[in-house]
Design a protein around this motif. Structure first.
Motif, mmCIF file in Angstrom:
data_model
loop_
_atom_site.group_PDB
_atom_site.id
_atom_site.type_symbol
_atom_site.label_atom_id
_atom_site.label_comp_id
_atom_site.label_asym_id
_atom_site.label_seq_id
_atom_site.Cartn_x
_atom_site.Cartn_y
_atom_site.Cartn_z
ATOM 1 N N GLU A 137 0.870 -1.174 0.000
ATOM 2 C CA GLU A 137 0.000 0.000 0.000
ATOM 3 C C GLU A 137 0.904 1.220 0.000
ATOM 4 O O GLU A 137 1.843 1.304 0.806
ATOM 5 C CB GLU A 137 -0.891 -0.014 1.245
ATOM 6 C CG GLU A 137 -1.927 1.081 1.269
ATOM 7 C CD GLU A 137 -2.865 0.940 2.445
ATOM 8 O OE1 GLU A 137 -3.661 -0.019 2.456
ATOM 9 O OE2 GLU A 137 -2.795 1.791 3.355
ATOM 10 N N SER A 138 0.655 2.149 -0.900
ATOM 11 C CA SER A 138 1.499 3.341 -0.961
ATOM 12 C C SER A 138 0.644 4.598 -0.961
ATOM 13 O O SER A 138 -0.491 4.615 -1.437
ATOM 14 C CB SER A 138 2.394 3.314 -2.203
ATOM 15 O OG SER A 138 1.614 3.506 -3.364
ATOM 16 N N GLN A 139 1.238 5.625 -0.388
ATOM 17 C CA GLN A 139 0.626 6.948 -0.362
ATOM 18 C C GLN A 139 1.777 7.946 -0.355
ATOM 19 O O GLN A 139 2.550 7.999 0.619
ATOM 20 C CB GLN A 139 -0.260 7.113 0.871
ATOM 21 C CG GLN A 139 -1.055 8.388 0.887
ATOM 22 C CD GLN A 139 -1.976 8.466 2.107
ATOM 23 O OE1 GLN A 139 -1.603 8.074 3.196
ATOM 24 N NE2 GLN A 139 -3.179 8.988 1.896
ATOM 25 N N LEU A 140 1.913 8.665 -1.452
ATOM 26 C CA LEU A 140 3.048 9.560 -1.645
ATOM 27 C C LEU A 140 4.353 8.798 -1.434
ATOM 28 O O LEU A 140 4.594 7.803 -2.092
ATOM 29 C CB LEU A 140 2.924 10.781 -0.729
ATOM 30 C CG LEU A 140 1.757 11.720 -1.038
ATOM 31 C CD1 LEU A 140 1.657 12.818 0.012
ATOM 32 C CD2 LEU A 140 1.893 12.324 -2.422
ATOM 33 N N ASP A 141 5.204 9.246 -0.485
ATOM 34 C CA ASP A 141 6.506 8.610 -0.265
ATOM 35 C C ASP A 141 6.451 7.448 0.713
ATOM 36 O O ASP A 141 7.470 6.817 0.978
ATOM 37 C CB ASP A 141 7.516 9.638 0.266
ATOM 38 C CG ASP A 141 7.857 10.691 -0.769
ATOM 39 O OD1 ASP A 141 7.690 10.416 -1.970
ATOM 40 O OD2 ASP A 141 8.281 11.790 -0.373
#
Length: 162
Positions: free
Chosen positions: A115-119
């Motif tokens: 799961e990614s969100q921005l950096d």
């Protein structure tokens, strides 16, 4: 997914499609895969006997799943002002068990979830068990149990659906 005859290939295809719907953020279609009495369960400890009598990371019925989906879709969801994205990497699903009625199955699928969100990027590993039933000629999820390898760790907030 409409099925006339359910075989291992149809069950496996269903598991892959369920993950794809999540990764493509097709949450309403994913929600429709669940039976009305379904639960999404992420145990807090290994070997946890149930989600109703023990504290869990998640133990959501269909109503709570709907609320979570609506929150994710809302332009006012602060935690999603920069949206999160996910990718499920699945090992080949196997039929772990089947009901005597030939209308229910448990599919076991080891996975990696990113799961990614921005950096920021979160990596989780575990085993998913989909308890499937055939209703009105369609496969449906009665229970999704996600057992994380590090379920007893201090986990960061998980925004989407492992």
């Amino acid at each position: 997914m409409s099925v006339a005859r359910v075989d291992a290939a149809a069950l496996t295809s269903f598991v892959y499609e369920e993950a794809r719907l999540l990764d493509e953020k097709r949450f309403d279609e994913w929600y429709e895969l669940f039976t009305e009495d379904a639960f999404y369960w992420m145990p807090l400890t290994r070997g946890q006997p149930d989600g109703e009598n023990y504290t869990s990371l998640l133990y959501e019925d269909k109503l709570l799943l709907r609320i979570r989906i609506e929150r994710l879709k809302s332009p006012h969801a602060f935690s999603q002002q920069q949206p999160s994205f996910s990718q499920h990497l699945l090992q080949a699903p196997i039929v772990e068990s089947s009901g005597d009625d030939a209308r229910s199955w448990v599919m076991r699928t080891p996975f990696l979830y990113v799961e990614s969100q921005l950096d920021n990027q979160l990596l989780l590993a575990g085993v998913s068990r989909l308890h499937l039933v055939q209703l009105d000629g369609r496969l449906r999820i009665r229970l999704k149990k996600v057992e994380l390898v590090n379920c007893d760790a201090a986990l960061p907030q998980i925004q989407l659906f492992p």
